[in-house]
Design an enzyme around this catalytic site. Structure first.
Site, PDB file in Angstrom:
ATOM      1  N   TYR A 206       0.828  -1.207   0.000  1.00  0.00           N
ATOM      2  CA  TYR A 206       0.000   0.000   0.000  1.00  0.00           C
ATOM      3  C   TYR A 206       0.866   1.262   0.000  1.00  0.00           C
ATOM      4  CZ  TYR A 206      -3.061   3.666   1.824  1.00  0.00           C
ATOM      5  OH  TYR A 206      -3.738   4.841   2.006  1.00  0.00           O
ATOM      6  N   ALA A 207       1.842   1.307   0.900  1.00  0.00           N
ATOM      7  CA  ALA A 207       2.727   2.466   0.964  1.00  0.00           C
ATOM      8  C   ALA A 207       3.505   2.644  -0.335  1.00  0.00           C
ATOM      9  CB  ALA A 207       3.679   2.328   2.145  1.00  0.00           C
TER      10      ALA A 207
END
Length: 396
Positions: A206-207
């Site tokens: 996600y990051a």
């Protein structure tokens, strides 16, 4: 000659068959076209600006937690707002559909569709001359990436490029404000987190997709003159929130008398997080739109430099998870069994503390809702919305 002449005229049966085909084609044409006309009409009505110098804003992810609040805030002050959302099933459709009902009550129309669909975006931009885009659509969550990393690439990277391609080609180009994430700081020893800190490498899929988005938006700003503002959100909470968030599940477990798991760093330090109330985040989003400046390009061609900004939107006051749980217990007047589990890894990311001075200076951003007040409002909403403790439901 006569037989040849007669063959040029179809029989009555043939005429009848062709007439039926024509009617069928006409009916199908009406079925296909009329809904599109209705959609465009609703889009125009929703985009109508009712205040002097108001904005015309396309909000992606409008049926989401933050998106729905931002869209209503903009509409209520007289801006034109059009929403788009694909109503995916990450945490079920039910809550999103209820948010859509709330939006419609406030005069905001949502087009159900995927922003990876360039034809949909073309229709929207052909129908409305948007001054701004508030891009909040995303695949959220950290753990889900383990089983479906492709969803993050599609929703957080591919759709961002599709949207930016539409924006760069628009005339005039809209200013773009979009949701990055505080998760880009990853395993970071330096606190408080600052926008000038190096954020490589991210520690989750996600990051990584959010960090990739920052690089992509910077490139579109530099090459095509798009005004772009990225917002690094931290843990946003409040009424109409996401059921996959920890505070949401804590309330559910407390009401059902089920234990909750609290993670602790290996050095026996309780993790602390930045919790920011939804109303404060909305103010930051709206201020970002109001101060975005103008894009300088036209039809994909850059005519000058345009603003490129990144802001932390937190509250500068981290709170431990046990403290959060204690506030929930107080509001619910119930106690819960707690299973304390050591975190994996070395615990370097157990303390999230963010510097918001840049947003304070440039946006006038100043969170005003303390955690006790915000959680009290969330609990009141939860009990109203669900009425009573619910059994775990994928469509919550």
């Amino acid at each position: 000659m006569i037989p040849a002449f007669r063959r040029r005229f179809p029989s009555t049966t043939t005429v009848f068959i062709w007439a039926l085909l024509l009617l069928a084609f006409t009916a199908s044409y009406i079925i296909l076209v009329d809904p599109g006309s209705s959609v465009e009409k609703n889009v125009r009505l929703s985009a109508h600006v009712t205040r002097a110098n108001g904005l015309s804003v396309l909000v992606t992810g409008a049926a989401g937690f933050i998106g729905s609040h931002v869209a209503i805030a903009l509409k209520n002050r007289g801006d034109g707002v059009v929403g788009v959302d694909n109503f995916d099933n990450y945490y079920g459709r039910s809550l999103k559909e209820t948010r859509r009902d709330l939006l419609e009550l406030n005069g905001v129309y949502i087009v159900e569709g995927d922003i990876n669909d360039s034809r949909l975006l073309s229709m929207l931009f052909d129908t409305v001359e948007f001054t701004h885009v508030m891009h909040l659509a995303a695949q959220v969550g950290v753990q889900y990436a383990v089983e479906n990393p492709y969803a993050y690439v599609r929703s957080n990277v591919a759709s961002l490029v599709t949207l930016l391609e539409q924006c760069k080609s628009a005339h005039p180009q809209p200013a773009v404000v979009w949701a990055s994430s505080g998760s880009v700081y990853g395993v970071h020893n330096k606190v408080p987190y600052s926008e000038t800190d190096r954020v490589d490498p991210p520690d989750t899929i996600y990051a990584s997709t959010k960090r990739t988005g920052e690089e992509i938006t910077h490139t579109y700003n530099r090459l095509h003159g798009l005004s772009i503002t990225g917002l690094r959100f931290f843990t946003v909470y409040g009424p109409w929130g996401r059921p996959d968030m920890a505070y949401f599940s804590f309330v559910r477990n407390i009401l059902q008398g089920e234990p909750i798991t609290i993670y602790r760093a290996k050095n026996r330090v309780d993790p602390a997080r930045e919790f920011i109330y939804i109303d404060d985040i909305v103010k930051g989003c709206v201020a970002s739109l109001d101060t975005s400046g103008k894009s300088t390009g036209s039809g994909g061609l850059k005519n000058g430099s345009a603003p490129y900004r990144i802001f932390n939107l937190g509250n500068g006051s981290p709170v431990t998870v046990p403290a959060l749980v204690a506030i929930l217990e107080e509001n619910l007047k119930m106690r819960v069994e707690k299973d304390v589990v050591d975190m994996c890894g070395d615990g370097d990311d157990s303390f999230a503390y963010v510097n918001i001075s840049l947003a304070e200076r440039e946006l006038g951003y100043k969170p005003t809702t303390d955690l006790q007040t915000g959680l009290r409002e969330f609990v009141k909403w939860y009990l109203w919305y669900y009425g009573k403790p619910l059994v775990e439901d994928s469509n919550v």
